[in-house]
Scaffold this motif. Structure first.
Motif, PDB file in Angstrom:
ATOM      1  N   THR A 290      54.393 -34.640 -26.605  1.00 25.15           N
ATOM      2  CA  THR A 290      53.530 -33.583 -26.081  1.00 25.15           C
ATOM      3  C   THR A 290      52.342 -33.335 -27.003  1.00 25.15           C
ATOM      4  OG1 THR A 290      55.532 -32.572 -25.153  1.00 25.15           O
ATOM      5  CG2 THR A 290      53.524 -31.270 -25.092  1.00 25.15           C
ATOM      6  N   SER A 291      52.583 -33.385 -28.314  1.00 21.73           N
ATOM      7  CA  SER A 291      51.497 -33.197 -29.283  1.00 21.73           C
ATOM      8  C   SER A 291      50.442 -34.284 -29.149  1.00 21.73           C
ATOM      9  CB  SER A 291      52.054 -33.187 -30.708  1.00 21.73           C
ATOM     10  OG  SER A 291      52.859 -32.052 -30.936  1.00 21.73           O
ATOM     11  N   ALA A 292      50.880 -35.502 -28.873  1.00 24.29           N
ATOM     12  CA  ALA A 292      49.945 -36.623 -28.749  1.00 24.29           C
ATOM     13  C   ALA A 292      49.039 -36.465 -27.526  1.00 24.29           C
ATOM     14  CB  ALA A 292      50.722 -37.932 -28.660  1.00 24.29           C
ATOM     15  N   ALA A 293      49.531 -35.764 -26.513  1.00 22.38           N
ATOM     16  CA  ALA A 293      48.778 -35.642 -25.260  1.00 22.38           C
ATOM     17  C   ALA A 293      48.048 -34.310 -25.105  1.00 22.38           C
ATOM     18  CB  ALA A 293      49.732 -35.822 -24.073  1.00 22.38           C
ATOM     19  N   ASN A 294      48.366 -33.334 -25.952  1.00 20.87           N
ATOM     20  CA  ASN A 294      47.847 -31.986 -25.741  1.00 20.87           C
ATOM     21  C   ASN A 294      47.423 -31.367 -27.080  1.00 20.87           C
ATOM     22  OD1 ASN A 294      47.718 -29.090 -25.376  1.00 20.87           O
ATOM     23  ND2 ASN A 294      48.832 -29.325 -23.453  1.00 20.87           N
ATOM     24  N   PRO A 295      46.127 -31.309 -27.357  1.00 20.89           N
ATOM     25  CA  PRO A 295      45.643 -30.765 -28.636  1.00 20.89           C
ATOM     26  C   PRO A 295      46.036 -29.307 -28.870  1.00 20.89           C
ATOM     27  CG  PRO A 295      43.913 -31.996 -27.522  1.00 20.89           C
ATOM     28  CD  PRO A 295      45.025 -31.845 -26.535  1.00 20.89           C
ATOM     29  N   ASP A 296      46.039 -28.492 -27.815  1.00 18.85           N
ATOM     30  CA  ASP A 296      46.430 -27.088 -27.974  1.00 18.85           C
ATOM     31  C   ASP A 296      47.887 -26.996 -28.433  1.00 18.85           C
ATOM     32  OD1 ASP A 296      44.011 -25.912 -27.275  1.00 18.85           O
ATOM     33  OD2 ASP A 296      44.480 -25.924 -25.145  1.00 18.85           O
ATOM     34  N   PHE A 297      48.736 -27.769 -27.781  1.00 18.00           N
ATOM     35  CA  PHE A 297      50.155 -27.778 -28.147  1.00 18.00           C
ATOM     36  C   PHE A 297      50.323 -28.208 -29.599  1.00 18.00           C
ATOM     37  CE2 PHE A 297      54.327 -29.605 -28.626  1.00 18.00           C
ATOM     38  CZ  PHE A 297      55.157 -28.798 -27.867  1.00 18.00           C
ATOM     39  N   LYS A 298      49.656 -29.285 -29.986  1.00 19.87           N
ATOM     40  CA  LYS A 298      49.787 -29.795 -31.349  1.00 19.87           C
ATOM     41  C   LYS A 298      49.365 -28.753 -32.380  1.00 19.87           C
ATOM     42  CE  LYS A 298      48.560 -33.743 -34.281  1.00 19.87           C
ATOM     43  NZ  LYS A 298      48.413 -32.938 -35.507  1.00 19.87           N
ATOM     44  N   LYS A 299      48.282 -28.054 -32.084  1.00 21.34           N
ATOM     45  CA  LYS A 299      47.772 -27.047 -33.017  1.00 21.34           C
ATOM     46  C   LYS A 299      48.797 -25.939 -33.251  1.00 21.34           C
ATOM     47  CE  LYS A 299      43.603 -24.249 -33.745  1.00 21.34           C
ATOM     48  NZ  LYS A 299      42.294 -23.859 -33.149  1.00 21.34           N
ATOM     49  N   VAL A 300      49.419 -25.473 -32.171  1.00 24.06           N
ATOM     50  CA  VAL A 300      50.403 -24.399 -32.294  1.00 24.06           C
ATOM     51  C   VAL A 300      51.696 -24.920 -32.910  1.00 24.06           C
ATOM     52  CG1 VAL A 300      51.748 -22.681 -31.029  1.00 24.06           C
ATOM     53  CG2 VAL A 300      49.395 -23.151 -30.348  1.00 24.06           C
ATOM     54  N   TRP A 301      52.155 -26.092 -32.465  1.00 20.57           N
ATOM     55  CA  TRP A 301      53.423 -26.629 -32.985  1.00 20.57           C
ATOM     56  C   TRP A 301      53.323 -26.964 -34.471  1.00 20.57           C
ATOM     57  CZ3 TRP A 301      58.212 -26.234 -32.737  1.00 20.57           C
ATOM     58  CH2 TRP A 301      59.081 -27.189 -33.263  1.00 20.57           C
ATOM     59  N   ASP A 302      52.196 -27.500 -34.910  1.00 25.71           N
ATOM     60  CA  ASP A 302      52.020 -27.788 -36.331  1.00 25.71           C
ATOM     61  C   ASP A 302      52.106 -26.509 -37.158  1.00 25.71           C
ATOM     62  OD1 ASP A 302      51.728 -30.478 -35.828  1.00 25.71           O
ATOM     63  OD2 ASP A 302      49.556 -30.521 -36.094  1.00 25.71           O
ATOM     64  N   SER A 303      51.546 -25.433 -36.625  1.00 26.16           N
ATOM     65  CA  SER A 303      51.617 -24.145 -37.312  1.00 26.16           C
ATOM     66  C   SER A 303      53.063 -23.660 -37.417  1.00 26.16           C
ATOM     67  CB  SER A 303      50.766 -23.107 -36.574  1.00 26.16           C
ATOM     68  OG  SER A 303      50.903 -21.822 -37.148  1.00 26.16           O
ATOM     69  N   ILE A 304      53.809 -23.796 -36.324  1.00 26.49           N
ATOM     70  CA  ILE A 304      55.207 -23.348 -36.309  1.00 26.49           C
ATOM     71  C   ILE A 304      56.060 -24.154 -37.281  1.00 26.49           C
ATOM     72  CG2 ILE A 304      57.306 -23.304 -34.883  1.00 26.49           C
ATOM     73  CD1 ILE A 304      55.541 -22.447 -32.536  1.00 26.49           C
ATOM     74  N   THR A 305      55.915 -25.474 -37.280  1.00 27.12           N
ATOM     75  CA  THR A 305      56.771 -26.297 -38.141  1.00 27.12           C
ATOM     76  C   THR A 305      56.482 -26.052 -39.616  1.00 27.12           C
ATOM     77  OG1 THR A 305      55.214 -28.140 -37.830  1.00 27.12           O
ATOM     78  CG2 THR A 305      57.171 -28.109 -36.443  1.00 27.12           C
ATOM     79  N   ALA A 306      55.227 -25.852 -39.960  1.00 27.42           N
ATOM     80  CA  ALA A 306      54.894 -25.549 -41.352  1.00 27.42           C
ATOM     81  C   ALA A 306      55.507 -24.218 -41.766  1.00 27.42           C
ATOM     82  CB  ALA A 306      53.383 -25.523 -41.537  1.00 27.42           C
ATOM     83  N   PHE A 307      55.403 -23.250 -40.890  1.00 30.21           N
ATOM     84  CA  PHE A 307      55.970 -21.931 -41.169  1.00 30.21           C
ATOM     85  C   PHE A 307      57.492 -22.004 -41.250  1.00 30.21           C
ATOM     86  CE2 PHE A 307      57.042 -17.483 -40.288  1.00 30.21           C
ATOM     87  CZ  PHE A 307      56.126 -16.830 -41.109  1.00 30.21           C
ATOM     88  N   ARG A 308      58.108 -22.757 -40.346  1.00 28.04           N
ATOM     89  CA  ARG A 308      59.567 -22.908 -40.322  1.00 28.04           C
ATOM     90  C   ARG A 308      60.080 -23.495 -41.633  1.00 28.04           C
ATOM     91  NH1 ARG A 308      61.909 -27.168 -36.102  1.00 28.04           N
ATOM     92  NH2 ARG A 308      60.830 -28.495 -37.611  1.00 28.04           N
ATOM     93  N   GLY A 309      59.387 -24.491 -42.164  1.00 32.34           N
ATOM     94  CA  GLY A 309      59.818 -25.105 -43.411  1.00 32.34           C
ATOM     95  C   GLY A 309      59.883 -24.114 -44.555  1.00 32.34           C
ATOM     96  N   ASP A 310      58.851 -23.291 -44.684  1.00 24.49           N
ATOM     97  CA  ASP A 310      58.842 -22.279 -45.744  1.00 24.49           C
ATOM     98  C   ASP A 310      59.917 -21.220 -45.516  1.00 24.49           C
ATOM     99  OD1 ASP A 310      56.836 -23.444 -47.179  1.00 24.49           O
ATOM    100  OD2 ASP A 310      55.233 -22.209 -46.339  1.00 24.49           O
ATOM    101  N   GLN A 311      60.097 -20.840 -44.255  1.00 24.01           N
ATOM    102  CA  GLN A 311      61.068 -19.794 -43.952  1.00 24.01           C
ATOM    103  C   GLN A 311      62.484 -20.219 -44.298  1.00 24.01           C
ATOM    104  OE1 GLN A 311      60.604 -16.401 -42.469  1.00 24.01           O
ATOM    105  NE2 GLN A 311      58.823 -16.996 -43.671  1.00 24.01           N
ATOM    106  N   TYR A 312      62.848 -21.436 -43.960  1.00 24.58           N
ATOM    107  CA  TYR A 312      64.216 -21.873 -44.257  1.00 24.58           C
ATOM    108  C   TYR A 312      64.446 -22.126 -45.741  1.00 24.58           C
ATOM    109  CZ  TYR A 312      66.066 -21.803 -39.574  1.00 24.58           C
ATOM    110  OH  TYR A 312      66.533 -21.369 -38.356  1.00 24.58           O
ATOM    111  N   LEU A 313      63.389 -22.403 -46.469  1.00 20.29           N
ATOM    112  CA  LEU A 313      63.515 -22.471 -47.926  1.00 20.29           C
ATOM    113  C   LEU A 313      64.007 -21.135 -48.467  1.00 20.29           C
ATOM    114  CD1 LEU A 313      62.975 -23.820 -50.696  1.00 20.29           C
ATOM    115  CD2 LEU A 313      60.633 -22.945 -50.544  1.00 20.29           C
ATOM    116  N   TRP A 314      63.419 -20.059 -47.944  1.00 19.05           N
ATOM    117  CA  TRP A 314      63.817 -18.713 -48.360  1.00 19.05           C
ATOM    118  C   TRP A 314      65.143 -18.304 -47.730  1.00 19.05           C
ATOM    119  CZ3 TRP A 314      64.345 -14.740 -51.199  1.00 19.05           C
ATOM    120  CH2 TRP A 314      64.614 -13.469 -50.675  1.00 19.05           C
ATOM    121  N   TRP A 315      65.312 -18.607 -46.451  1.00 19.15           N
ATOM    122  CA  TRP A 315      66.478 -18.157 -45.699  1.00 19.15           C
ATOM    123  C   TRP A 315      67.780 -18.668 -46.326  1.00 19.15           C
ATOM    124  CZ3 TRP A 315      64.997 -14.922 -41.801  1.00 19.15           C
ATOM    125  CH2 TRP A 315      66.005 -14.404 -40.982  1.00 19.15           C
ATOM    126  N   GLN A 316      67.777 -19.945 -46.747  1.00 18.79           N
ATOM    127  CA  GLN A 316      69.016 -20.513 -47.266  1.00 18.79           C
ATOM    128  C   GLN A 316      69.430 -19.875 -48.588  1.00 18.79           C
ATOM    129  OE1 GLN A 316      67.411 -24.533 -47.574  1.00 18.79           O
ATOM    130  NE2 GLN A 316      67.803 -24.547 -49.762  1.00 18.79           N
TER     131      GLN A 316
END
Length: 363
Positions: free
Chosen positions: A319-345
């Motif tokens: 979906t990211s490869a076909a939709n720039p809007d999706f990629k922009k939002v998903w990239d933001s979420i995954t970056a945020f998720r990585g930091d959050q789980y570092l703290w969460w664990q």
């Protein structure tokens, strides 16, 4: 002046002077809006938060700004709430953005998506991680402004007419499931169905579908799914924290006085907290009752979870490869998720795991 003398003097002035009205009550116009919801009135946490939101708006404006709420089907069907706002049929709606993935898959990311963020993380991303700005930019194309207005918290995996033990058991399964999760399930042979909440029970009872996910114990109990599909699976890996929004017609929002715009934001935030607290309060008792009435609680097996995780990442990449809007939002979420789980664990998971073990030991 002594305190007693000051109070006496103040009292004399108050007795002769007219009582001042709040500034907002003096200058605010009388406005009446309509808000259609994607949820039935029977769901008093989901739809109930919409009524609570409207009550907060009215009270904050001394009854000058009134929002009349309508449940799914009263004005338009559940899945046409956004269309009603776009067309100007209503000024706003209470809905879950992932219902509109047919318009653009990016909608799903604004509610929840497979293996993404939990409730707390979603709230943090929206408020401080750039989520609100991304959502506003994206939804401007559809003529609406998004305001966070609720979260169901982590959901269950749904109700199944038969046990699901292996990945192969998913093949050919007709499953009511919303958002990107449907596309993920398709990769595993599932036939996804998008059905409004009020129609799920009948579809399960007739065998039109084999399984359905809805929300969690409190709402599921109201709809009686355990009577027609007894196997209750967890976790709902596609909805770690499903965020709801008030979507408001941009033109109508911009026409409001600034005070009313602020009231909409504040009342939405209050409704958001109200919904989360209600679900956290009521889900435990509902789960106990469901099990007592025949629900058979089952975890998704590790092979199924792993297969779903792999399929999810494939969907995100495609979906990211076909939709720039999706990629922009998903990239933001995954970056945020990585930091959050570092703290969460370190803190949240560590604390919760210890306490769960203590409860299991009867301590």
């Amino acid at each position: 002046m002594k305190r007693r003398e000051f109070l006496t003097a103040a009292g004399a002035v108050a007795a002769t002077a007219p009582i001042a009205m709040p500034a907002i009550a003096q200058s605010a116009p009388a406005i009446k809006w309509r808000c259609t919801s994607s949820f039935p009135k029977s769901l008093d946490a989901l739809y109930g938060s919409n009524e609570y939101f409207a009550k907060c708006v009215s009270e904050a404006t001394d009854g000058k700004f009134v929002i009349e709420t309508f449940s799914a089907g009263e004005i338009v069907p559940a899945l046409q709430a956004l269309d009603a706002v776009q067309s100007g049929t209503v000024e706003m709606c209470q809905t879950a953005c992932y219902y509109y993935v047919g318009k653009d898959p990016t909608f799903a990311l604004l509610t929840t998506s497979p293996f993404a963020l939990n409730t707390r993380m979603m709230s943090a991303w929206m408020r401080f991680g750039g989520g609100q700005e991304l959502a506003t930019e994206f939804l401007k194309k559809f003529g609406v402004i998004p305001i966070t207005a609720g979260n169901t918290t982590a959901q269950m995996g749904g109700w199944f007419r038969k046990e699901i033990k292996e990945v192969s058991d998913l093949n050919g399964l007709k499953f009511r499931i919303a958002g990107l999760a449907g596309r993920v399930m398709q990769k595993l042979g599932v036939v996804p169905q998008q059905i409004g909440g009020g129609d799920i029970y009948a579809a399960l009872e007739k065998g039109t579908i084999d399984a359905a996910e809805w929300v969690g114990p409190y709402d599921d109990e109201k709809l009686g799914f355990q009577k027609v599909a007894p196997f209750y699976y967890y976790p709902g890996w596609w909805e770690g924290g499903a965020m709801l929004h008030n979507l408001i017609n941009i033109q109508k929002f911009n026409e409001l006085p600034k005070q009313y715009q602020a009231v909409l934001r504040d009342a939405s935030a209050e409704a958001n907290d109200w919904m989360i607290a209600k679900y956290d309060s009521l889900n435990p008792g509902a789960l106990r009752r469901l099990i007592a009435n025949g629900a058979q609680l089952r975890p998704f097996s590790q092979p199924i979870m792993e297969a779903c995780y792999k399929a999810s990442n494939e969907v995100y990449a495609e979906t990211s490869a076909a939709n720039p809007d999706f990629k922009k939002v998903w990239d933001s979420i995954t970056a945020f998720r990585g930091d959050q789980y570092l703290w969460w664990q370190v803190a949240e998971y560590g604390f919760d795991t210890f306490m769960i073990r203590q409860r299991a030991r009867g301590n």
